[in-house]
Design an enzyme around this catalytic site. Structure first.
Site, short mmCIF file in Angstrom:
data_model
loop_
_atom_site.label_atom_id
_atom_site.label_comp_id
_atom_site.label_asym_id
_atom_site.label_seq_id
_atom_site.Cartn_x
_atom_site.Cartn_y
_atom_site.Cartn_z
N GLY A 226 44.82 44.93 42.65
CA GLY A 226 44.04 45.78 41.59
C GLY A 226 42.48 45.31 41.86
N GLN B 294 33.52 45.19 41.10
CA GLN B 294 34.07 44.47 41.78
C GLN B 294 33.14 45.42 43.17
OE1 GLN B 294 37.84 43.58 40.95
NE2 GLN B 294 37.37 41.84 41.68
N CYS C 248 40.86 36.07 42.07
CA CYS C 248 40.16 37.59 41.74
C CYS C 248 39.46 37.67 43.19
CB CYS C 248 39.15 36.90 41.32
SG CYS C 248 38.13 38.58 40.82
N LEU C 249 39.43 38.84 43.73
CA LEU C 249 38.04 39.05 45.04
C LEU C 249 37.17 38.51 44.88
CD1 LEU C 249 40.11 42.35 45.75
CD2 LEU C 249 40.81 40.15 47.09
N HIS D 108 43.75 41.54 33.36
CA HIS D 108 42.31 40.72 34.45
C HIS D 108 41.78 42.14 35.14
CE1 HIS D 108 41.32 38.33 38.04
NE2 HIS D 108 41.31 39.50 38.09
N GLU D 109 42.06 43.30 34.89
CA GLU D 109 40.97 44.37 35.68
C GLU D 109 40.56 44.64 34.72
OE1 GLU D 109 40.62 44.37 38.39
OE2 GLU D 109 42.65 43.76 38.86
N HIS E 114 37.41 42.71 33.79
CA HIS E 114 35.72 43.44 34.71
C HIS E 114 35.04 43.83 33.74
CE1 HIS E 114 37.08 41.10 38.52
NE2 HIS E 114 37.97 41.62 38.20
ZN ZN Z 1 39.75 40.02 39.46
#
Ligand code: ZN
Length: 189
Positions: A46, A51, A97-98, A139-140, A143
């Site tokens: 995702g 991000q 998370c990235l 989660h996304e 963001h």
């Molecule tokens: Zn994330």
């Protein structure tokens, strides 16, 4: 398509409330294509536009094919996603998370949700997601509101740094969380 740079904790864009997209030109499609490529290259499941340092309400989610479960690969791209319905039930699960490299945390999420939004061309779309897919959507979408999974961890004991040993040899639980959230074990080294 191009792989874009993923920004990490400390970058102000991650903390902004992202703008709604009102004009559906070729740059929206371009952004989505780049986000899909960036997510796959990470690799992750995702990615939200903030991000890649774009403060706009766009998310992509890509689940690989699961041969054991017999489920095909799934790809979602949502512009202006909104959670319009949620389960009463919540469930704790590990997330990574990235943009928060090296950490995992236990986060409570609704077990199913209904998400409404638009596609790359502005056409309305809607999905009912459950379990891991529901977790990734939540989660996304967080963001887009400047929120990270670490903000939802209620007890600091429920967050931990992935040790180099775990990176080389992740515990089954960590490996699952890493593979299923927007961070995967191979990206940790
Ligand atoms: Zn994330």
């Amino acid at each position: 398509m191009a792989v874009r740079e993923i920004i990490t904790l400390g970058h102000p864009t991650l903390r902004h409330k992202a703008r709604k997209i009102t004009k559906f030109g070729p740059e929206v499609k371009q952004l989505i294509d780049d986000m899909v490529e960036t997510m796959r290259a990470a690799p992750g499941v995702g990615l939200a536009a903030p991000q890649v340092n774009v403060a706009e309400r766009v998310i992509v989610i890509g689940l690989p094919e699961d041969e054991e479960e017999g489920t095909p690969a799934e790809l979602y791209a949502f512009v202006n996603p909104e959670i319009v319905k949620t389960s009463r039930d919540v469930e704790e699960g590990q997330e990574g998370c990235l943009s928060v490299p090296g950490y995992l945390g236990e986060v409570s999420r609704h077990t199913w949700i209904v998400v409404r939004g638009q596609d790359a061309y502005g056409k309305p779309q809607r999905v009912r997601a459950r379990d891991h897919l529901a977790r990734i959507f939540q989660h996304e979408i967080d963001h887009l509101n400047g929120m990270l999974f670490i903000d939802r961890v209620t007890d600091p004991a429920k967050i931990h740094k992935i040790t180099p040993e775990e990176t080389a040899q992740p515990t089954a639980e960590a490996a699952e969380a890493l593979a299923l959230m927007d961070r995967a074990p191979v990206a940790l080294s």
